[in-house]
Design an enzyme around this catalytic site. Sequence first.
Site, PDB file in Angstrom:
ATOM      1  N   LYS A   1       0.824  -1.211   0.000  1.00  0.00           N
ATOM      2  CA  LYS A   1       0.000   0.000   0.000  1.00  0.00           C
ATOM      3  C   LYS A   1       0.859   1.262   0.000  1.00  0.00           C
ATOM      4  O   LYS A   1       0.640   2.172  -0.803  1.00  0.00           O
ATOM      5  CB  LYS A   1      -0.901  -0.008   1.239  1.00  0.00           C
ATOM      6  CG  LYS A   1      -1.526   1.339   1.511  1.00  0.00           C
ATOM      7  CD  LYS A   1      -1.969   1.465   2.962  1.00  0.00           C
ATOM      8  CE  LYS A   1      -2.273   2.884   3.321  1.00  0.00           C
ATOM      9  NZ  LYS A   1      -1.360   3.460   4.315  1.00  0.00           N
ATOM     10  N   ASN A   2       1.830   1.337   0.903  1.00  0.00           N
ATOM     11  CA  ASN A   2       2.567   2.595   1.029  1.00  0.00           C
ATOM     12  C   ASN A   2       3.538   2.845  -0.116  1.00  0.00           C
ATOM     13  O   ASN A   2       4.019   3.967  -0.276  1.00  0.00           O
ATOM     14  CB  ASN A   2       3.262   2.686   2.393  1.00  0.00           C
ATOM     15  CG  ASN A   2       2.242   2.949   3.500  1.00  0.00           C
ATOM     16  OD1 ASN A   2       1.109   3.355   3.228  1.00  0.00           O
ATOM     17  ND2 ASN A   2       2.635   2.701   4.739  1.00  0.00           N
TER      18      ASN A   2
ATOM     19  N   ASP B   1       3.757   0.817  12.184  1.00  0.00           N
ATOM     20  CA  ASP B   1       2.505   0.270  11.652  1.00  0.00           C
ATOM     21  C   ASP B   1       2.203  -1.135  12.177  1.00  0.00           C
ATOM     22  O   ASP B   1       1.086  -1.623  12.030  1.00  0.00           O
ATOM     23  CB  ASP B   1       2.556   0.220  10.114  1.00  0.00           C
ATOM     24  CG  ASP B   1       2.725   1.594   9.504  1.00  0.00           C
ATOM     25  OD1 ASP B   1       2.425   2.585  10.189  1.00  0.00           O
ATOM     26  OD2 ASP B   1       3.166   1.681   8.344  1.00  0.00           O
TER      27      ASP B   1
HETATM   28  N1  EPU Z   1       7.374  14.509  10.366  1.00  0.00           N
HETATM   29  C1  EPU Z   1       7.567  15.836  10.641  1.00  0.00           C
HETATM   30  N2  EPU Z   1       7.526  16.725   9.593  1.00  0.00           N
HETATM   31  C2  EPU Z   1       7.301  16.308   8.321  1.00  0.00           C
HETATM   32  C3  EPU Z   1       7.107  14.958   8.063  1.00  0.00           C
HETATM   33  C4  EPU Z   1       7.144  14.063   9.114  1.00  0.00           C
HETATM   34  O1  EPU Z   1       7.764  16.244  11.770  1.00  0.00           O
HETATM   35  O2  EPU Z   1       7.292  17.168   7.424  1.00  0.00           O
HETATM   36  C5  EPU Z   1       7.417  13.532  11.479  1.00  0.00           C
HETATM   37  C6  EPU Z   1       6.094  12.822  11.693  1.00  0.00           C
HETATM   38  O3  EPU Z   1       5.220  13.569  12.503  1.00  0.00           O
HETATM   39  C7  EPU Z   1       6.532  11.525  12.333  1.00  0.00           C
HETATM   40  C8  EPU Z   1       7.881  11.239  11.657  1.00  0.00           C
HETATM   41  O4  EPU Z   1       8.311  12.485  11.116  1.00  0.00           O
HETATM   42  O5  EPU Z   1       6.753  11.697  13.687  1.00  0.00           O
HETATM   43  C9  EPU Z   1       7.860  10.223  10.547  1.00  0.00           C
HETATM   44  O6  EPU Z   1       6.810  10.520   9.633  1.00  0.00           O
HETATM   45  P1  EPU Z   1       6.884  10.117   8.101  1.00  0.00           P
HETATM   46  O7  EPU Z   1       6.876  11.364   7.302  1.00  0.00           O
HETATM   47  O8  EPU Z   1       7.995   9.152   7.893  1.00  0.00           O
HETATM   48  O9  EPU Z   1       5.481   9.400   7.911  1.00  0.00           O
HETATM   49  P2  EPU Z   1       4.510   9.511   6.684  1.00  0.00           P
HETATM   50  O10 EPU Z   1       5.310   9.584   5.431  1.00  0.00           O
HETATM   51  O11 EPU Z   1       3.483  10.529   6.931  1.00  0.00           O
HETATM   52  C10 EPU Z   1       4.460   6.948   6.244  1.00  0.00           C
HETATM   53  C11 EPU Z   1       3.379   5.914   6.107  1.00  0.00           C
HETATM   54  C12 EPU Z   1       2.779   5.613   7.476  1.00  0.00           C
HETATM   55  C13 EPU Z   1       3.883   5.150   8.415  1.00  0.00           C
HETATM   56  C14 EPU Z   1       5.003   6.198   8.472  1.00  0.00           C
HETATM   57  C15 EPU Z   1       6.182   5.782   9.307  1.00  0.00           C
HETATM   58  C16 EPU Z   1       2.494   6.376   3.912  1.00  0.00           C
HETATM   59  C17 EPU Z   1       1.385   6.897   3.094  1.00  0.00           C
HETATM   60  N3  EPU Z   1       2.343   6.429   5.234  1.00  0.00           N
HETATM   61  O12 EPU Z   1       3.820   8.115   6.759  1.00  0.00           O
HETATM   62  O13 EPU Z   1       1.868   4.555   7.271  1.00  0.00           O
HETATM   63  O14 EPU Z   1       3.347   4.954   9.702  1.00  0.00           O
HETATM   64  O15 EPU Z   1       5.478   6.481   7.134  1.00  0.00           O
HETATM   65  O16 EPU Z   1       6.730   4.602   8.814  1.00  0.00           O
HETATM   66  O17 EPU Z   1       3.491   5.905   3.394  1.00  0.00           O
HETATM   67  C18 EPU Z   1      -0.014   3.214   7.728  1.00  0.00           C
HETATM   68  O18 EPU Z   1       0.277   2.570   6.703  1.00  0.00           O
HETATM   69  O19 EPU Z   1      -0.877   2.836   8.569  1.00  0.00           O
HETATM   70  C19 EPU Z   1       0.691   4.466   7.976  1.00  0.00           C
HETATM   71  C20 EPU Z   1       0.245   5.374   8.831  1.00  0.00           C
END
Ligand code: EPU
Length: 420
Positions: free
Chosen positions: A23-24, A306
């Site tokens: 999915k991701n 996750d």
């Molecule tokens: N963060 C910031 N600023 C940003 C971006 C992120 O402070 O600009 C922080 C977030 O708040 C968090 C950390 O950095 O504390 C990591 O966040 P990340 O950006 O890596 O997460 P994401 O890209 O929003 C993806 C997955 C999530 C998964 C996380 C961590 C997708 C669409 N989502 O989210 O998946 O939990 O990486 O591995 O790829 C799920 O599948 O259930 C899901 C939530």
Amino acid sequence: MEEVFKIEGGHQLNGEVRISGAKNATVALIPASILANGPVTICGVPDIADVESLSTLLEELNVAVVHKDRGHLIIDPTEMVNRPLEHPAVTKLRASYYFMGALLGKYKHVKIKMSGGCYLGPRPIDLHLKGFEALGAKVDYQKGCYTIEAEELIGTKIFLDISSVGATINIMMAAVYAKGRTTIENAAKEPEIIDVATLLNKMGAHIRGAGTNVITIDGVDHLSGCFHEIIPDRIEAGTFIIMAAAAAKEMKITNIIPQHLESLLSKLQEMGVDMEVDVDSVTIRGGGKLQGVDIKTLPYPGFATDLQQPLSALLTQAKGKSTIRETIYPERFKHCIELQRMGADISVGQGSCTIEGITPLYGDRVTATDLRCGASLVVAGLLAEGVTEIHEIYHIERGYDDLDGKLRALGANIWRETIE
Ligand code: EPU
């Protein structure tokens, strides 16, 4: 009227389950496809609601989308028009923010609403925006809508304060057509990032280092269509592995990359789960005695945030005390309240929870407050005495391909019911 899952616990799982495409990765590959100037065929696309939402957004942009059999998706951006993305589908998922990087990269201009997705506590996108600004873009936010534009995007060095998956992918997409070299330092290393870089490189991009913490992107002038097969979903695989440890006699989980699951498999081994790992599958023999363990979620290759929610349900069946420390989303513990309703002995603290086992679980009326909370409740439902009724299953449908169908084929008694 609402459709719910009902699960009668206590039925043993047996047999084989095949894991779908990630999915991701998918939710990034679809927006990335519009960077091409010809048709992109993606194979192994999971049948999940997030793909429908992204297809709606592609249609908004006049991109031709054809869903073929067996998860083939053909995306043809030849006649694409860069319209503002204000459709309600934007707010149905988090990953619609990947249109920021993709549209900015291709047209130097994007207007898009703030994205949605699971509420796991604050989820800022400041690092994405700082990355776009470093490449030369201006960001404006008004009335819930971002406008990001640049006269020219110029490669530069970008250091991410946090190794964010979303920011790494978004910056990579914005930089593929930029002038010169972009370097992302402290980049995230998740396998999904390698998959997106692989797709972009097949199109003709010059991306090196994906999967390490330094990624370099040398801008190019043209990207073509290509064919790409998505990597297997390590989180779906992990969820089924946990379900097998909870309720299987013998269950084989196929189409996996075991290396992507090392942190989970080693924790399960520590718990005492009987498993046999092969090249692209793992066989779990459930029913043994389990020991409590301590977990700390970390960016890949550390223990995936996750998977801490589904694992929490299994830990109620492990002897002694288990602690989960959540370092990515310190508020990601809503599932604990639902598990408590089912009889779990869990206490939630600041960024952590403690689970005391072994406690019997009882079927109850519970709510999937987010996607992986939903998975956690399904694990608990398989273990519980009586019938568990799970509400708000649209969260589960956003990210798991035919979860109930796959479980029924394994022998679980799970069904859908429409209730008032
Ligand atoms: N963060 C910031 N600023 C940003 C971006 C992120 O402070 O600009 C922080 C977030 O708040 C968090 C950390 O950095 O504390 C990591 O966040 P990340 O950006 O890596 O997460 P994401 O890209 O929003 C993806 C997955 C999530 C998964 C996380 C961590 C997708 C669409 N989502 O989210 O998946 O939990 O990486 O591995 O790829 C799920 O599948 O259930 C899901 C939530």
